[in-house]
Write a protein that holds these residues in place. Structure first.
Motif, PDB file in Angstrom:
ATOM      1  N   ARG A  92      96.012 -15.542 -28.017  1.00 17.69           N
ATOM      2  CA  ARG A  92      95.212 -16.598 -27.784  1.00 17.69           C
ATOM      3  C   ARG A  92      94.445 -15.890 -26.667  1.00 17.69           C
ATOM      4  O   ARG A  92      94.062 -16.068 -25.740  1.00 17.69           O
ATOM      5  N   ALA A  93      95.827 -15.821 -25.579  1.00 15.24           N
ATOM      6  CA  ALA A  93      95.678 -14.950 -24.434  1.00 15.24           C
ATOM      7  C   ALA A  93      94.682 -14.027 -24.066  1.00 15.24           C
ATOM      8  O   ALA A  93      94.272 -13.800 -23.577  1.00 15.24           O
ATOM      9  N   LEU A  94      94.984 -13.003 -25.013  1.00 13.01           N
ATOM     10  CA  LEU A  94      94.445 -11.459 -25.234  1.00 13.01           C
ATOM     11  C   LEU A  94      93.002 -11.975 -25.447  1.00 13.01           C
ATOM     12  O   LEU A  94      92.062 -11.346 -24.465  1.00 13.01           O
ATOM     13  N   LYS A  95      92.666 -12.452 -26.245  1.00  8.57           N
ATOM     14  CA  LYS A  95      91.353 -13.059 -26.383  1.00  8.57           C
ATOM     15  C   LYS A  95      90.371 -13.718 -25.224  1.00  8.57           C
ATOM     16  O   LYS A  95      89.401 -13.134 -24.833  1.00  8.57           O
ATOM     17  N   ALA A  96      91.207 -15.147 -24.548  1.00  8.77           N
ATOM     18  CA  ALA A  96      91.026 -15.576 -23.424  1.00  8.77           C
ATOM     19  C   ALA A  96      90.424 -14.644 -22.295  1.00  8.77           C
ATOM     20  O   ALA A  96      89.348 -14.633 -21.695  1.00  8.77           O
ATOM     21  N   MET A  97      91.665 -14.068 -22.055  1.00  9.98           N
ATOM     22  CA  MET A  97      91.191 -12.666 -20.340  1.00  9.98           C
ATOM     23  C   MET A  97      90.431 -11.537 -21.289  1.00  9.98           C
ATOM     24  O   MET A  97      90.020 -11.482 -20.187  1.00  9.98           O
ATOM     25  N   ALA A  98      90.775 -11.084 -22.607  1.00 12.65           N
ATOM     26  CA  ALA A  98      89.126 -10.075 -22.613  1.00 12.65           C
ATOM     27  C   ALA A  98      87.823 -10.971 -22.107  1.00 12.65           C
ATOM     28  O   ALA A  98      87.310 -10.061 -21.859  1.00 12.65           O
ATOM     29  N   ALA A  99      87.970 -11.769 -22.735  1.00 10.91           N
ATOM     30  CA  ALA A  99      86.319 -12.853 -22.762  1.00 10.91           C
ATOM     31  C   ALA A  99      85.926 -13.404 -21.575  1.00 10.91           C
ATOM     32  O   ALA A  99      84.811 -13.024 -21.014  1.00 10.91           O
ATOM     33  N   SER A 100      87.089 -13.140 -20.784  1.00  8.44           N
ATOM     34  CA  SER A 100      86.333 -13.558 -18.759  1.00  8.44           C
ATOM     35  C   SER A 100      86.391 -12.534 -18.357  1.00  8.44           C
ATOM     36  O   SER A 100      86.965 -12.914 -16.819  1.00  8.44           O
ATOM     37  N   GLY A 101      86.885 -11.303 -19.302  1.00  8.24           N
ATOM     38  CA  GLY A 101      86.928 -10.298 -17.551  1.00  8.24           C
ATOM     39  C   GLY A 101      87.947  -9.130 -17.275  1.00  8.24           C
ATOM     40  O   GLY A 101      87.816  -8.105 -16.424  1.00  8.24           O
ATOM     41  N   ILE A 102      88.533  -9.587 -17.505  1.00  3.44           N
ATOM     42  CA  ILE A 102      90.163  -8.549 -17.433  1.00  3.44           C
ATOM     43  C   ILE A 102      90.348  -7.906 -18.671  1.00  3.44           C
ATOM     44  O   ILE A 102      90.280  -7.603 -19.850  1.00  3.44           O
ATOM     45  N   ASN A 103      90.027  -6.869 -18.577  1.00  6.83           N
ATOM     46  CA  ASN A 103      90.575  -4.935 -19.592  1.00  6.83           C
ATOM     47  C   ASN A 103      91.582  -4.944 -19.790  1.00  6.83           C
ATOM     48  O   ASN A 103      92.545  -4.681 -18.818  1.00  6.83           O
TER      49      ASN A 103
END
Length: 346
Positions: free
Chosen positions: A335-346
């Motif tokens: 969940r954290a990975l999905k949220a961070m990726a969608a929010s601009g963290i590469n």
């Protein structure tokens, strides 16, 4: 004033305390006023005073918030005084008590300078008090946090030092609830041995059911294991046992993670924001906030939260999270990975 000072210093000699809190009730035209003084017991000097008013004695329960605030202020004053005194003295001249208070206090402050200084105090405490389990346990926690905060230059070495310190603590006192708790913390967050961590937390609570930190970290483990209900209840129990804990931001941060595991993203956001108000340097709290906002479909706010995380940790990446976090491949981590990726963290 001279008579009052004499009484205070006599109490100090009798009880061997450094500080005293005294108070009295007096009537006023609009009710009852409670006056409270916080004193340096050695000199009798009043360091600060507070007062609050209630309509009458039957409304004393309504004063709970003011009493809680005063208790927080007392705890903070003791910690701040110890730290200020320790910083002004050569390490060899710092009292044993102030070494431990300063080490634990600075370990939980936001700046890396304070965090690194705390190790000096805790290392000195273990040297002076080698047979006291708690000094080794607190030093172990420092090594755990050093890895978790990303400050370590040698993760394998610091992980081993954390385990060595808790092993030493448990050799000295196998029933130290604090030592059992920190050993569970190390196994949970560094070794990723959830079974051993669970055993340690349960053992700590068998020894001392009121060990707030054990309940708190048990809640973190339950979140890692996707048991959201147990994660939230453990966190709530920790909060009940330590309602005015000076490191409340950490309780709020782990509460946010627990609520994410329980699919309650609204409460997760509430506790993440509350934690960040007190300490905006705690990485996992920013991560929890991004996750909560993403799964509440507040995507623009999640991107703003991600920008704030990257402002503080410019080199942070998804690869770092996948490599370092114990549950990066579990439900909570995905969940954290999905949220961070969608929010601009590469």
């Amino acid at each position: 004033m001279a008579e009052k000072t004499t009484v205070v210093t006599e109490v100090q000699k009798t009880l061997g305390v450094d500080f005293l809190t005294t108070g009295f009730l007096r009537r006023s035209a609009s009710g009852i006023i409670c006056d409270i003084d916080f004193l340096d017991a050695k000199s009798g000097q009043i360091l600060w005073n507070r007062n609050f008013q209630i309509a009458n004695m039957s409304y004393l329960d309504d004063a709970a918030m003011q009493i809680e605030h005063i208790a927080r202020t007392v705890a903070k004053s003791i910690s701040d005084t110890a730290i200020a005194s320790s910083r002004m003295q050569p390490l060899n001249d710092v009292s044993d008590q102030n070494l431990l208070i300063s080490g634990v206090g600075l370990m939980h402050r936001a700046t890396i300078r304070d965090f690194l200084k705390s190790r000096d105090f805790l290392s000195e405490a273990t040297s002076r008090l080698p047979n006291l389990a708690e000094t080794h346990a607190w030093l172990a926690k420092w090594y755990v946090l050093n890895v978790m905060k990303g400050y370590t230059m040698d993760q394998k070495r610091d992980t081993q030092l954390a385990i060595d310190c808790t092993a030493k603590a448990l050799d000295l006192d196998p029933e130290s609830s604090l030592s059992l708790t920190i050993d569970g913390f190390a196994h949970n967050n560094l070794v990723h041995d959830f079974s051993t961590a669970d055993q340690r937390f349960e053992s700590a609570l068998d020894v001392n059911p009121n060990e707030s930190l054990a309940w708190l970290l048990r809640g973190s483990l339950k979140a890692f294991l996707n048991d959201g209900e147990a994660a939230v209840s453990s966190n709530q129990q920790a909060r009940k046992l330590s309602p005015i804990d000076p490191f409340n931001y950490y309780y709020d941060s782990l509460a946010s993670t627990a609520y994410i595991a329980a699919d309650d993203f609204e409460n997760a956001l509430v506790y993440a924001n509350r934690s960040l108000t007190t300490n905006d340097q705690h990485l996992s709290t920013h991560r929890a906030k991004i996750t909560a906002l993403h799964f509440m479909d507040r995507r623009e706010e999640a991107r703003t939260a991600a920008e704030e995380l990257l402002r503080i940790w410019p080199s942070y990446s998804l690869q770092h999270y996948e490599r370092s976090h114990p549950v990066s491949q579990e439900k909570l981590g995905r969940r954290a990975l999905k949220a961070m990726a969608a929010s601009g963290i590469n």
